[in-house]
Each structure stands twice: as C-alpha cells, then as structure tokens.
Design a protein around this motif. Structure first.
Motif, PDB file in Angstrom:
ATOM      1  N   GLU A 110       0.839  -1.270   0.216  1.00  0.00           N
ATOM      2  CA  GLU A 110      -0.217  -0.219  -0.091  1.00  0.00           C
ATOM      3  C   GLU A 110       0.737   1.229   0.207  1.00  0.00           C
ATOM      4  N   VAL A 111       1.866   1.272   0.678  1.00  0.00           N
ATOM      5  CA  VAL A 111       3.027   2.494   0.831  1.00  0.00           C
ATOM      6  C   VAL A 111       3.398   2.671  -0.541  1.00  0.00           C
ATOM      7  N   TRP A 114       0.978   4.400  -2.882  1.00  0.00           N
ATOM      8  CA  TRP A 114       0.835   5.796  -2.377  1.00  0.00           C
ATOM      9  C   TRP A 114       2.009   6.368  -3.060  1.00  0.00           C
ATOM     10  N   GLY A 117       1.518   6.796  -6.621  1.00  0.00           N
ATOM     11  CA  GLY A 117       0.267   8.129  -6.862  1.00  0.00           C
ATOM     12  C   GLY A 117       1.113   9.357  -6.755  1.00  0.00           C
ATOM     13  N   GLU A 118       1.966   9.515  -5.841  1.00  0.00           N
ATOM     14  CA  GLU A 118       2.532  10.826  -5.781  1.00  0.00           C
ATOM     15  C   GLU A 118       3.538  11.059  -6.987  1.00  0.00           C
ATOM     16  N   VAL A 253       7.039  10.028   1.509  1.00  0.00           N
ATOM     17  CA  VAL A 253       5.952   9.084   1.774  1.00  0.00           C
ATOM     18  C   VAL A 253       6.572   8.091   2.724  1.00  0.00           C
ATOM     19  N   ARG A 279      -2.049   8.337   6.440  1.00  0.00           N
ATOM     20  CA  ARG A 279      -2.680   7.562   5.649  1.00  0.00           C
ATOM     21  C   ARG A 279      -2.878   6.268   6.295  1.00  0.00           C
ATOM     22  N   ASP A 281      -4.035   1.954   6.288  1.00  0.00           N
ATOM     23  CA  ASP A 281      -4.118   0.701   5.471  1.00  0.00           C
ATOM     24  C   ASP A 281      -5.405   0.182   5.182  1.00  0.00           C
ATOM     25  N   SER A 288       1.123   5.509   7.433  1.00  0.00           N
ATOM     26  CA  SER A 288       2.037   6.031   6.905  1.00  0.00           C
ATOM     27  C   SER A 288       1.679   7.642   6.874  1.00  0.00           C
ATOM     28  N   ILE A 290       2.415  11.226   4.240  1.00  0.00           N
ATOM     29  CA  ILE A 290       2.480  11.796   3.115  1.00  0.00           C
ATOM     30  C   ILE A 290       2.582  13.299   3.356  1.00  0.00           C
TER      31      ILE A 290
END
Length: 293
Positions: A110-111, A114, A117-118, A253, A279, A281, A288, A290
């Motif tokens: 998941e991290v 993310w 996505g960034e 992140v 964020r 999970d 996390s 961000i």
C-alpha cells in the motif's frame, strides 16, 4: 510414502509429495501448513499455480525431491516460508528474498501504491527509495511509472546485493534505476538536491526494547527493524532532511507504526512541509504519512 502414492515404475508423483509435505508440516504444528506445502512443492517442481495442478501426476525428479526435502527441513526449523522458497510476490513483482532483507508485507504494498500515486503527479519524476532493502518499493515505482527515474539506497551492502538481483529481473525498466550505498541522504548525489519528486522509505521503526513476534526477531535483519528507544530515530532523520532534497510540491512517503504517525506528522510540519496527511491501510490502521513541500 504409502504404496498407493508410488507410480508403477517406482517413482513418486508430485501429488504424493504434496500430501506428504502437508502431513509433515501439520503434524509439526506449522502455521498455514497447506499453503507452505504447496509453495514448497511449487518451488521444488518448477510448476506454479494452475500449472502445478496439471503436473501433479508427473514423477518427481531426484533433484526436485532433494530440494523439497531441504526446504521442508528449513520450514520445520521455523524459518519463514518466504525465505525458504527464496522469493515472494509484491504488487506486480516476483522478488528474491532471503535473510539479508525484510520479508515484503501487504502494508508496504500500500505504501508503494501511495508513492506511485505521488510520482504520477509529475511528468518525469525522480524518485528515491531510501533504505530500499529488497528494492520492493523503488522497483515497483520504476515498473509502474514508465517516465520515472529511480534511485535505490541502503546502508547494508548485503541488502543492496538482493536489490541488484531483483533489479536484474524487471526488464527494460531497469535502465531507469540506479543503486547507491550509504546511510539515508549520504547516499544521494548532491546534484539531485532540489530536484526530487518523491522520497519514499520503509525505514526501521521498531523500538530497541520493543517485543516482536519470535519468528520476526529470530529471522529478519535487526538493522532493518530497530531504530532507537521509541523506534522513530530514522524516521526523524528522513523527515528533517527531506524537504531540502525535494523539488517544488515534491513529497515524502514514509511507512511507520500506528503510534508514531502523529509525532512524525508534527515533525514534518516543523520541518517545512505545508501539506501533511496520515494514511491508513486497508484495515483502517494508521500506517504512513505523506508530506508535500
């Protein structure tokens, strides 16, 4: 091995070995014995997933049986399945893993998502995976963000050897990935200061005296787990220095323990980040931060 499990020519089919392996692991009280047995037989036979079902009636080779027996002995000794079979899936990757690196975990997938996505906010992002270990996060970025340039760093030469092996397996995306040895930002070339789109890390975040599951404490590398009295030493190093390396609107992140998110988020704000988000999970657990510059 029962007589029924032996073929007429005296050889043993993979189906018989699978059943025997399940029985041995179950009798020894191994967790998820059926999953372990199937993965071990897949690795020993060379047939994965649905292909194994097609070939279960095939006779096992002498070399395959020897490899299976060695892996079963390791699993019976308590070694994690991921290390026993020597590879594990992570997002779209099939990663080599051994005791030099942490076992890839779902929350880190998941991290990585993310971080991807960034990175996708930029046309041609430079991404740094600090403390890369097996390379799981950084190599996922490289393969899933086709315009990215990725730098993998780690203070452990052993870990970087694993990361390089995994780098060799990602095809053309490998041409956009480089590897550097060093502690956190010491490994990053100075000319990258102010140009990086995303800094991502799954650093050590377990307190030195914090109790871990026995299997983790025994088998996984301490240097990739422990980070000072409260587990935040390395997280704070990254947060304190990250802003100076990022380009405008770049982000950091970080994976961490749920109890650490508030303190690390507060430190990110003090370090000059204007937009900081915690964020959670898929289980709803804070996992996390961000932070965007």
């Amino acid at each position: 091995m029962s007589d029924e499990a032996v073929l007429s020519d005296g050889t043993v089919p993979w189906a018989g070995l699978l059943a025997e392996t399940v029985a041995r692991l179950t009798e020894a009280g191994v967790d998820d014995a059926e999953i372990s047995a199937r993965r071990i037989v897949e690795e020993a036979s060379g047939w994965d997933g649905a292909d194994l079902a097609v070939h279960l009636s095939d006779p096992a080779t002498i070399r395959g049986v020897a490899r299976l027996d060695a892996m079963v002995d390791r699993r019976l000794a308590g070694e994690p399945l991921q290390y026993v079979v020597g590879r594990w899936s992570f997002r779209t990757l099939d990663l080599m893993v051994d005791r030099r690196v942490l076992i890839p975990r779902p929350e880190t997938e998941e991290v990585a998502g993310w971080a991807i996505g960034e990175a996708e906010r930029f046309d041609a992002p430079t991404v740094i995976d600090l403390g890369t270990g097996s390379g799981a996060i950084g190599l996922s970025v490289a393969t899933e963000v086709a315009t990215s340039t990725v730098l993998l760093t780690d203070v452990s030469e052993d870990a970087l050897s694993v990361a390089r092996a995994n780098l060799a397996g990602i095809g053309q995306a490998a041409s956009r990935v480089s590897v550097a040895h060093g502690s956190w930002f010491e490994a990053v070339p100075g000319e990258l200061r102010g140009t990086i789109a995303v800094i991502v890390s799954n650093p050590p975040y377990v307190g030195d005296d914090e109790q871990l599951p026995e299997v983790v404490d025994r088998w996984e590398p301490r240097g990739a787990l422990r980070s000072g009295s409260d587990g935040t030493r390395d997280l704070m190093v990254v947060v304190d220095q990250a802003a100076g390396w990022l380009r405008a609107s770049g982000s950091v992140v970080l994976e961490m323990a749920p109890a650490q998110t508030d303190a690390v988020a507060a430190q990110a704000r003090r370090s000059g980040f204007t937009e900081v988000e915690v964020r959670s999970d898929l289980t709803g657990t804070p996992r996390s931060i961000i932070a965007r510059k």
